[in-house]
Every structure is written in structure tokens, then in C-alpha cells.
Design a protein around this motif. Sequence first.
Motif, PDB file in Angstrom:
ATOM      1  N   UNK A 176      52.603  98.678  30.947  1.00  0.00           N
ATOM      2  CA  UNK A 176      52.612 100.103  31.259  1.00  0.00           C
ATOM      3  C   UNK A 176      53.931 100.393  31.958  1.00  0.00           C
ATOM      4  N   UNK A 177      54.917 100.821  31.169  1.00  0.00           N
ATOM      5  CA  UNK A 177      56.272 100.997  31.704  1.00  0.00           C
ATOM      6  C   UNK A 177      56.885 102.315  31.234  1.00  0.00           C
ATOM      7  N   UNK A 178      56.197 103.465  31.525  1.00  0.00           N
ATOM      8  CA  UNK A 178      56.704 104.744  31.023  1.00  0.00           C
ATOM      9  C   UNK A 178      57.997 105.196  31.711  1.00  0.00           C
ATOM     10  N   UNK A 179      58.311 104.612  32.883  1.00  0.00           N
ATOM     11  CA  UNK A 179      59.478 105.080  33.637  1.00  0.00           C
ATOM     12  C   UNK A 179      60.726 104.280  33.275  1.00  0.00           C
ATOM     13  N   UNK A 180      60.625 102.963  33.313  1.00  0.00           N
ATOM     14  CA  UNK A 180      61.806 102.151  32.971  1.00  0.00           C
ATOM     15  C   UNK A 180      61.906 101.914  31.464  1.00  0.00           C
ATOM     16  N   UNK A 181      60.773 102.006  30.788  1.00  0.00           N
ATOM     17  CA  UNK A 181      60.682 101.642  29.358  1.00  0.00           C
ATOM     18  C   UNK A 181      61.098 100.188  29.129  1.00  0.00           C
ATOM     19  N   UNK A 182      61.012  99.406  30.172  1.00  0.00           N
ATOM     20  CA  UNK A 182      61.331  97.974  30.091  1.00  0.00           C
ATOM     21  C   UNK A 182      60.010  97.224  30.185  1.00  0.00           C
ATOM     22  N   UNK A 183      59.547  96.763  29.023  1.00  0.00           N
ATOM     23  CA  UNK A 183      58.218  96.155  28.962  1.00  0.00           C
ATOM     24  C   UNK A 183      58.320  94.642  29.131  1.00  0.00           C
ATOM     25  N   UNK A 184      57.437  94.103  29.951  1.00  0.00           N
ATOM     26  CA  UNK A 184      57.454  92.662  30.221  1.00  0.00           C
ATOM     27  C   UNK A 184      56.036  92.099  30.093  1.00  0.00           C
ATOM     28  N   UNK A 185      55.961  90.909  29.523  1.00  0.00           N
ATOM     29  CA  UNK A 185      54.681  90.193  29.435  1.00  0.00           C
ATOM     30  C   UNK A 185      54.859  88.786  29.982  1.00  0.00           C
ATOM     31  N   UNK A 186      53.806  88.257  30.578  1.00  0.00           N
ATOM     32  CA  UNK A 186      53.870  86.906  31.136  1.00  0.00           C
ATOM     33  C   UNK A 186      52.573  86.172  30.835  1.00  0.00           C
ATOM     34  N   UNK A 187      52.677  84.853  30.709  1.00  0.00           N
ATOM     35  CA  UNK A 187      51.478  84.029  30.523  1.00  0.00           C
ATOM     36  C   UNK A 187      51.619  82.770  31.360  1.00  0.00           C
ATOM     37  N   UNK A 188      50.659  82.570  32.232  1.00  0.00           N
ATOM     38  CA  UNK A 188      50.643  81.400  33.116  1.00  0.00           C
ATOM     39  C   UNK A 188      49.731  80.345  32.507  1.00  0.00           C
ATOM     40  N   UNK A 189      50.201  79.112  32.544  1.00  0.00           N
ATOM     41  CA  UNK A 189      49.377  77.998  32.052  1.00  0.00           C
ATOM     42  C   UNK A 189      48.913  77.176  33.248  1.00  0.00           C
ATOM     43  N   UNK A 190      47.602  77.029  33.398  1.00  0.00           N
ATOM     44  CA  UNK A 190      47.079  76.239  34.514  1.00  0.00           C
ATOM     45  C   UNK A 190      47.095  74.758  34.152  1.00  0.00           C
ATOM     46  N   UNK A 191      46.898  73.922  35.161  1.00  0.00           N
ATOM     47  CA  UNK A 191      46.954  72.469  34.927  1.00  0.00           C
ATOM     48  C   UNK A 191      45.820  71.999  34.016  1.00  0.00           C
ATOM     49  N   UNK A 230      54.039 106.312  39.102  1.00  0.00           N
ATOM     50  CA  UNK A 230      54.848 107.509  39.339  1.00  0.00           C
ATOM     51  C   UNK A 230      55.563 107.415  40.684  1.00  0.00           C
ATOM     52  N   UNK A 231      54.957 106.708  41.619  1.00  0.00           N
ATOM     53  CA  UNK A 231      55.632 106.349  42.871  1.00  0.00           C
ATOM     54  C   UNK A 231      56.303 105.002  42.586  1.00  0.00           C
ATOM     55  N   UNK A 232      57.544 105.065  42.093  1.00  0.00           N
ATOM     56  CA  UNK A 232      58.189 103.919  41.423  1.00  0.00           C
ATOM     57  C   UNK A 232      58.058 102.586  42.166  1.00  0.00           C
ATOM     58  N   UNK A 233      58.222 102.656  43.490  1.00  0.00           N
ATOM     59  CA  UNK A 233      58.243 101.420  44.279  1.00  0.00           C
ATOM     60  C   UNK A 233      56.933 100.653  44.253  1.00  0.00           C
ATOM     61  N   UNK A 234      55.892 101.277  43.780  1.00  0.00           N
ATOM     62  CA  UNK A 234      54.586 100.603  43.729  1.00  0.00           C
ATOM     63  C   UNK A 234      54.406  99.809  42.451  1.00  0.00           C
ATOM     64  N   UNK A 235      55.389  99.838  41.573  1.00  0.00           N
ATOM     65  CA  UNK A 235      55.281  99.120  40.297  1.00  0.00           C
ATOM     66  C   UNK A 235      55.169  97.622  40.529  1.00  0.00           C
ATOM     67  N   UNK A 236      54.483  96.958  39.621  1.00  0.00           N
ATOM     68  CA  UNK A 236      54.290  95.510  39.743  1.00  0.00           C
ATOM     69  C   UNK A 236      54.805  94.801  38.497  1.00  0.00           C
ATOM     70  N   UNK A 237      55.486  93.677  38.732  1.00  0.00           N
ATOM     71  CA  UNK A 237      56.021  92.884  37.632  1.00  0.00           C
ATOM     72  C   UNK A 237      54.913  92.130  36.885  1.00  0.00           C
ATOM     73  N   UNK A 238      55.235  91.751  35.668  1.00  0.00           N
ATOM     74  CA  UNK A 238      54.298  91.015  34.825  1.00  0.00           C
ATOM     75  C   UNK A 238      53.912  89.666  35.439  1.00  0.00           C
ATOM     76  N   UNK A 239      54.900  88.981  36.007  1.00  0.00           N
ATOM     77  CA  UNK A 239      54.642  87.636  36.534  1.00  0.00           C
ATOM     78  C   UNK A 239      53.673  87.676  37.703  1.00  0.00           C
ATOM     79  N   UNK A 240      53.899  88.631  38.625  1.00  0.00           N
ATOM     80  CA  UNK A 240      52.991  88.700  39.778  1.00  0.00           C
ATOM     81  C   UNK A 240      51.618  89.205  39.370  1.00  0.00           C
ATOM     82  N   UNK A 241      51.573  90.094  38.386  1.00  0.00           N
ATOM     83  CA  UNK A 241      50.262  90.517  37.870  1.00  0.00           C
ATOM     84  C   UNK A 241      49.490  89.293  37.392  1.00  0.00           C
TER      85      UNK A 241
END
Length: 132
Positions: free
Chosen positions: A18-33, A46-57
Motif C-alpha cells: 500500500x504505497x499511494x504516496x511514494x508509489x514505491x512498492x516493496x515486498x519482503x519474505x522472512x524465512x524462519x529456521x 496519509x500522515x507520511x511518517x507513520x508509514x511502515x517498511x515491508x521488512x519490519x511489517x
Amino acid sequence: MKYATLLEYAFQALKNSYAPYSRFRVGAALLSDDGEVVTGCNVENASYGLSMCAERTAVFRAVAQGVKKFDAIAVVSGKVNPVYPCGACRQVLREFNPRLTVVVAGPGKKPLTTSLDKLLPKSFGKESLRRR
Ligand code: THU
């Protein structure tokens, strides 16, 4: 699991970005042990600073599911050039595995593999907090 498969999970997650502001879409996949995969995408606000990156999500989802031991993370974006985790995400990933394998790839590009300790050398972590 092959890193190519982990990248496929990351590309699937990218679709939910969900990147309507930057239009920079990121996906991440974590592999557990133990072979479990937990995905994430960036989620902007809409409050830009509250955005969260794919990796931390992905990390926060995993921890909420009781998964904390990670072997690798794959990160992809909609752009051709590969994207490496930002500084904040490196620190959050480091909490759980300072030597995590990091795999990045642009669409149709050969994946690049590195290690988190190369991306975040001489890092601060829980060991630093231990009283001596
Ligand atoms: N972003 C990520 O999701 N991961 C990164 O490693 C770099 C940046 C997101 C945050 C924001 O939604 C958009 O990319 C532009 O910075």
C-alpha cells in the motif's frame, strides 16, 4: 528452501503493498529456521511518517505469530534495481539474527545475496546491554 522460492513469496507480498504516496512498492519474505515463511509489504499513511517498511511489517508479523528465529529475508520492489533494507529495518532485523542472509532482486534480475553483518557492521544489539 531455495532463495528463488523465498523471492517468489516476496513478489507475492509486493502485490499487497500500500504505497499511494511514494508509489514505491516493496515486498519482503522472512524465512524462519524451521522453514516457515512470513511475508510483509510496505504500508503507507496519509500522515507520511507513520508509514511502515515491508521488512519490519514481516518481522512484526512473524514475532506476533511466535516466530523469532530467522535464517534469511528476501526483499523486492517494483523497480528494476534491487532494494536493500533501510537502516531502521537493518537494526530491527539485527535483533533476531545479526548474520541474517539478505537476498535482493529486481524483477527479472539475478538475485544478489549478502549478510546483515555486512550491511550493518559494528552494530549495537542486546549483547551491548549486558552488564559486565
Ligand atoms: N521501503 C521499504 O518498504 N523498505 C525499504 O527497505 C526501503 C523503503 C518503503 C517505505 C516507503 O513506503 C517507500 O518504500 C518509499 O520509501
